[in-house]
Enzyme design. Structure first.
Site, PDB file in Angstrom:
ATOM      1  N   CYS A  54      91.977  58.160  13.972  1.00 40.13           N
ATOM      2  CA  CYS A  54      91.417  59.466  13.627  1.00 40.13           C
ATOM      3  C   CYS A  54      91.056  60.203  14.911  1.00 40.13           C
ATOM      4  CB  CYS A  54      90.174  59.271  12.755  1.00 40.13           C
ATOM      5  SG  CYS A  54      89.282  60.802  12.405  1.00 40.13           S
ATOM      6  N   CYS A  57      87.017  60.692  15.176  1.00 39.06           N
ATOM      7  CA  CYS A  57      86.049  59.607  15.430  1.00 39.06           C
ATOM      8  C   CYS A  57      86.644  58.368  16.074  1.00 39.06           C
ATOM      9  CB  CYS A  57      85.337  59.224  14.130  1.00 39.06           C
ATOM     10  SG  CYS A  57      86.364  58.260  12.982  1.00 39.06           S
ATOM     11  N   CYS A 104      89.539  60.126   6.468  1.00 38.48           N
ATOM     12  CA  CYS A 104      89.027  59.003   7.247  1.00 38.48           C
ATOM     13  C   CYS A 104      87.737  58.527   6.586  1.00 38.48           C
ATOM     14  CB  CYS A 104      88.764  59.452   8.679  1.00 38.48           C
ATOM     15  SG  CYS A 104      87.938  58.199   9.693  1.00 38.48           S
ATOM     16  N   CYS A 107      84.455  59.022   9.051  1.00 35.65           N
ATOM     17  CA  CYS A 107      83.820  60.308   9.365  1.00 35.65           C
ATOM     18  C   CYS A 107      84.095  61.400   8.331  1.00 35.65           C
ATOM     19  CB  CYS A 107      84.222  60.792  10.753  1.00 35.65           C
ATOM     20  SG  CYS A 107      85.940  61.352  10.881  1.00 35.65           S
ATOM     21  N   CYS A 129     101.389  61.411   3.898  1.00 32.44           N
ATOM     22  CA  CYS A 129     101.843  62.569   4.658  1.00 32.44           C
ATOM     23  C   CYS A 129     100.650  63.039   5.494  1.00 32.44           C
ATOM     24  CB  CYS A 129     102.312  63.633   3.669  1.00 32.44           C
ATOM     25  SG  CYS A 129     102.973  65.099   4.429  1.00 32.44           S
TER      26      CYS A 129
END
Length: 142
Positions: A54, A57, A104, A107, A129
């Site tokens: 991510c 984070c 995610c 976060c 995707c």
């Protein structure tokens, strides 16, 4: 699958903090659930081995081992690194087309969407995707 909520995350920042840390384009996708234009992302055609984390984070979410060419304009994976790394949110933002948003789990940042039953020859028949701008690639050491 969850409904959108005000749940708290391990990484919990104010909107002002996110805006200060992310570029306007990153913020638009990661925090406002925007979408980058197809075929413009840096990882769409990437073949580098490694882990995709991510961008907001740093939580590791996908691996190059599960990335495949879907020709949809965004990086595609057939499964996350582990199911507890992502969360699924019902997305009714497009009239007549219910979708499942992928965020995610660390976060709450928007990654993209997951689709099923499209006929791709993958072990899961799923296509995650994911926006390139939502991730950073950590190349495998070797």
């Amino acid at each position: 699958m969850m409904e959108p909520s005000d749940r708290t995350y391990a990484v919990d920042k104010t909107d002002e903090q996110w805006r200060a840390e992310l570029s306007p384009d990153e913020y638009s996708v990661l925090r406002a659930a925007g979408t980058e234009r197809p075929y413009t992302g840096e990882y769409t055609d990437a073949k580098t081995e490694g882990v995709y984390a991510c961008r907001a984070c740093g939580s590791e979410l996908f691996t190059s081992d599960t990335k495949f060419e879907s020709h949809c304009g965004w990086p595609s994976f057939y499964t996350p690194l582990a199911e507890d790394r992502v969360e699924y949110i019902k997305d009714d933002s497009l009239p007549g087309r219910a979708r499942i948003e992928v965020r995610c789990a660390n976060c709450g940042s928007h990654m993209g969407h997951v689709f099923e039953g499209e006929g791709y020859e993958t072990p899961t028949d799923q296509r995650y995707c994911i926006n390139s701008i939502s991730m950073t690639l950590r190349p495998a050491e070797g």
